[in-house]
Scaffold this active site. Sequence first.
Site, PDB file in Angstrom:
ATOM      1  N   PRO A 179      47.407  74.306  17.823  1.00  0.00           N
ATOM      2  CA  PRO A 179      47.716  75.521  17.067  1.00  0.00           C
ATOM      3  C   PRO A 179      48.980  76.187  17.588  1.00  0.00           C
ATOM      4  O   PRO A 179      49.184  76.313  18.799  1.00  0.00           O
ATOM      5  CB  PRO A 179      46.479  76.398  17.294  1.00  0.00           C
ATOM      6  N   CYS A 180      49.838  76.613  16.653  1.00  0.00           N
ATOM      7  CA  CYS A 180      51.176  77.057  17.040  1.00  0.00           C
ATOM      8  C   CYS A 180      51.280  78.553  17.305  1.00  0.00           C
ATOM      9  O   CYS A 180      52.312  79.034  17.748  1.00  0.00           O
ATOM     10  CB  CYS A 180      52.171  76.679  15.947  1.00  0.00           C
ATOM     11  N   GLN A 181      50.216  79.320  17.045  1.00  0.00           N
ATOM     12  CA  GLN A 181      50.336  80.780  17.116  1.00  0.00           C
ATOM     13  C   GLN A 181      50.898  81.308  18.437  1.00  0.00           C
ATOM     14  O   GLN A 181      51.721  82.225  18.429  1.00  0.00           O
ATOM     15  CB  GLN A 181      48.982  81.439  16.818  1.00  0.00           C
ATOM     16  N   PHE A 220      53.118  80.127  20.256  1.00  0.00           N
ATOM     17  CA  PHE A 220      54.528  79.791  20.398  1.00  0.00           C
ATOM     18  C   PHE A 220      55.377  80.322  19.259  1.00  0.00           C
ATOM     19  O   PHE A 220      56.576  80.114  19.212  1.00  0.00           O
ATOM     20  CB  PHE A 220      54.684  78.265  20.461  1.00  0.00           C
TER      21      PHE A 220
END
Length: 340
Positions: A79-81, A83
């Site tokens: 999950p990219c949240q 970054f």
Amino acid sequence: MMNIEAVDLFCGIGGLTAGLIKSGITVKAGYDIESSCRFGYEYNNKATFVEKDVAEVTAEEINQWYSKDVVRLLAGCAPCQPFSTYNQGKDTTTDKKWPLLYHFSRLIEEVKPELVTMENVPDVTKHKVYHDFVEKLESLGYVVSARKVDCVQYGIPQTRKRHVLLASLISKEISLIPPTHSQAITVRDVISGLPVLDAGKQDKVDPLHICSRLNELNTQRILASKPGGTWKDWPEELIAKCHLKESGKSYSGVYARMEWDKPAPTMTTQCFGFGNGRFGHPNQNRAISLREAALFQTFDSDYKFVESEVTMKSIGKMIGNAVPVRLGEIVGESFKKIRS
């Protein structure tokens, strides 16, 4: 040609898995903590969905999926949240998603798959955890290739930028294949043939072709909007008070319509909402439908996300969090081209 089998960590609804399958790679299983993704993942991809936190997954468990004498690929699009640019300046040190790259790194060290891929937002490279991840790969003997990818150049009809990493233990070099499209695929190319919808309605044939309702104010706002325009085009009485403030004047990319002859904006988990970005239909007075969002993410037109009831928020999250299927296919094609 190599016989590659993959396990997809953080698989979600199966965007990466579907793309890898299109490239000719066999995907045996996907891991994710979102139980709502199970049906869509398994139904469309004929791979096993395992509802489990990657922090609790062992090397023995991963290895059981692979057949003998195959090239093993371990994929992990965490999950990219943590970054994301949306979180820059915020304290994300307590975010439970933050250590996931370290858990992915641990599994790579223990499993030692021949191939590895990781995809995330470009800003992942600004964080120590990413550089630790790359250093670990290199210390284990992997050849690593990583770069920022403009998805439009690979036939994905949205202005999505991603960081894609490929790593190999069995080749002296590895890289993503060159761009495949010199001309962008546009909004018109993708959704102009879909049935007309009114705001808040659902197509009788395709349940996923459903769009959000608009209240009276937002109905007036979308009527005052033009493709490629902004809320700055509206009469002042329609403009939100927060946008009249100095601090809000720069947020021109919300409450806006897409343009027919350009790619769509990046699909997010809130892409079904008119007020959440440039997610207004170019000429119908509504936000884009879930099916339209899925098509911009290059899911097949018959990709089924749920077994029965369609809920905007849940499926919007699945679509926005997904790796575009086409990007997964490009990754797979890149691996298929390597020579040991």
